[in-house]
Design an enzyme around this catalytic site. Structure first.
Site, PDB file in Angstrom:
ATOM      1  N   HIS A   1       0.860  -1.187   0.000  1.00 43.94           N
ATOM      2  CA  HIS A   1       0.000   0.000   0.000  1.00 43.94           C
ATOM      3  C   HIS A   1       0.888   1.225   0.000  1.00 43.94           C
ATOM      4  O   HIS A   1       1.940   1.250   0.644  1.00 43.94           O
ATOM      5  CB  HIS A   1      -0.897  -0.002   1.243  1.00 43.94           C
ATOM      6  CG  HIS A   1      -1.417   1.350   1.621  1.00 43.94           C
ATOM      7  ND1 HIS A   1      -0.853   2.106   2.639  1.00 43.94           N
ATOM      8  CD2 HIS A   1      -2.427   2.097   1.116  1.00 43.94           C
ATOM      9  CE1 HIS A   1      -1.505   3.245   2.745  1.00 43.94           C
ATOM     10  NE2 HIS A   1      -2.453   3.273   1.835  1.00 43.94           N
TER      11      HIS A   1
ATOM     12  N   THR B   1       0.083   9.258  -1.012  1.00 38.44           N
ATOM     13  CA  THR B   1       0.567  10.591  -0.658  1.00 38.44           C
ATOM     14  C   THR B   1      -0.545  11.577  -0.979  1.00 38.44           C
ATOM     15  O   THR B   1      -1.309  11.379  -1.929  1.00 38.44           O
ATOM     16  CB  THR B   1       1.844  10.973  -1.426  1.00 38.44           C
ATOM     17  OG1 THR B   1       1.664  10.735  -2.826  1.00 38.44           O
ATOM     18  CG2 THR B   1       3.042  10.170  -0.938  1.00 38.44           C
TER      19      THR B   1
ATOM     20  N   HIS C   1      -8.038  -5.446  17.509  1.00 38.63           N
ATOM     21  CA  HIS C   1      -8.905  -6.533  17.949  1.00 38.63           C
ATOM     22  C   HIS C   1      -8.214  -7.892  17.855  1.00 38.63           C
ATOM     23  O   HIS C   1      -8.652  -8.851  18.482  1.00 38.63           O
ATOM     24  CB  HIS C   1     -10.206  -6.539  17.144  1.00 38.63           C
ATOM     25  CG  HIS C   1     -10.023  -6.797  15.682  1.00 38.63           C
ATOM     26  ND1 HIS C   1      -9.444  -5.888  14.836  1.00 38.63           N
ATOM     27  CD2 HIS C   1     -10.348  -7.878  14.912  1.00 38.63           C
ATOM     28  CE1 HIS C   1      -9.427  -6.377  13.610  1.00 38.63           C
ATOM     29  NE2 HIS C   1      -9.955  -7.584  13.629  1.00 38.63           N
TER      30      HIS C   1
END
Length: 303
Positions: free
Chosen positions: A131, A134, A199
């Site tokens: 990933h 900008t 989580h």
């Protein structure tokens, strides 16, 4: 990282700066698109008997064009099962509930934002997902943000000692160290903190860099210094990630590797829908839903 209080006020040439930043993001998109299509052409290993993928581009408008828009660039190929390289420039007013979360928007809800966002999900489990984004944001203040992070999908490759991860880290360390306004140790820690699934109590990947609220400091070169750094982040990505792809994309893989890849992709889905600020920002500002959710992998499995 705690959000800083940014100085208010915009330079007289802010419109020129907006145009320069927007043009750069579009140029970077075209450069990466060409680079990734070259990778599709170069494959000689598994699936090389299939046709190389090509990007399909699609324009979209926000509020019928009254709030800007963008261009989606999507590809499904033999190297990349799904990759999106998107640019957008949007403007308007933040909703009352969202104003408190954005620097400079409480007193005046107007905003302008332009940027590039990329997520790649390779076919071969030996090639890590990635990933990068900008962006430039303008309210009553203005700043840059962005980053890049690597997500190996095989447990045996998901370590800080893995050569792919080390190469990725080194590329951005060198980039940051060339710019006095950048702080590599802080950006690396920020990335580890941000891309974390609370989580599950586990990181999404093996890290990279993440930065936000990069506001001009005239003693360190002002806006020009910040913009040059943001450009170099994009250039560094387009150098290092294709190297990582080439090092791995001709390797064989097993059904067990594919299964592990699909499960790891599930973590990607969980993070993007639960925690990712870019996803939340896009959905809450009337962004293109198809473009925003194109970051999700095409095939996923939960055990």
């Amino acid at each position: 990282m705690e959000r800083p209080i940014l100085p208010k006020g915009l330079p007289e040439d802010i419109e020129d700066k907006k145009a320069v930043a927007q043009a750069w993001f579009q140029h970077l998109r075209d450069t990466i698109v060409a680079s990734f299509e070259t990778l599709e052409d170069e494959l000689t290993g598994p699936l090389s008997d299939q046709e190389p993928g090509r990007f399909v581009q699609k324009d979209w408008l926000r509020d019928n064009g009254e709030g800007g828009g963008g261009k989606m660039s999507m590809m499904e190929g033999r190297v990349f099962e799904k990759v999106g390289v998107h640019t957008s420039t949007v403007y308007g007013e933040f909703s009352p509930e969202f104003r408190k979360q954005i620097p400079g928007a409480e007193e005046d809800p107007r905003f302008w934002a332009s940027g590039l966002s990329l997520i790649a999900h390779p076919v071969n489990p030996n090639v890590p997902a990635v990933h990068m984004n900008t962006r430039m944001v303008v309210t009553t203040s203005h700043w840059f943000g962005g980053g890049a992070d690597l997500t190996p999908v095989l447990g045996r490759r998901r370590t800080q000692q893995d050569p792919d991860t080390q190469l990725f880290h080194r590329a951005f360390e060198i980039t940051c160290n060339r710019h006095p306004i950048a702080d590599y140790p802080r950006y690396k820690s920020w990335c580890d903190e941000y891309f974390f699934l609370k989580h599950r109590d586990e990181p999404r990947g093996t890290g990279g860099i993440f930065f936000d609220w990069l506001h001009p400091d005239e003693e360190k070169g002002g806006w020009d210094a910040n913009f040059t750094f943001v450009q170099d982040v994009g250039r560094a990505f387009n150098l290092v990630y294709p190297k990582i792809v080439r090092a791995n994309f001709n390797q064989n893989w097993t059904e067990e590797d594919r299964d592990e890849q699909l499960i790891r992709r599930g973590r990607y889905v969980e993070f993007n829908l639960l925690y990712d600020r870019g996803t939340i920002f896009g959905l809450k500002t009337g962004g293109n839903v198809e473009s925003i959710l194109s970051s999700l992998p095409p095939v996923v499995r939960w055990p």
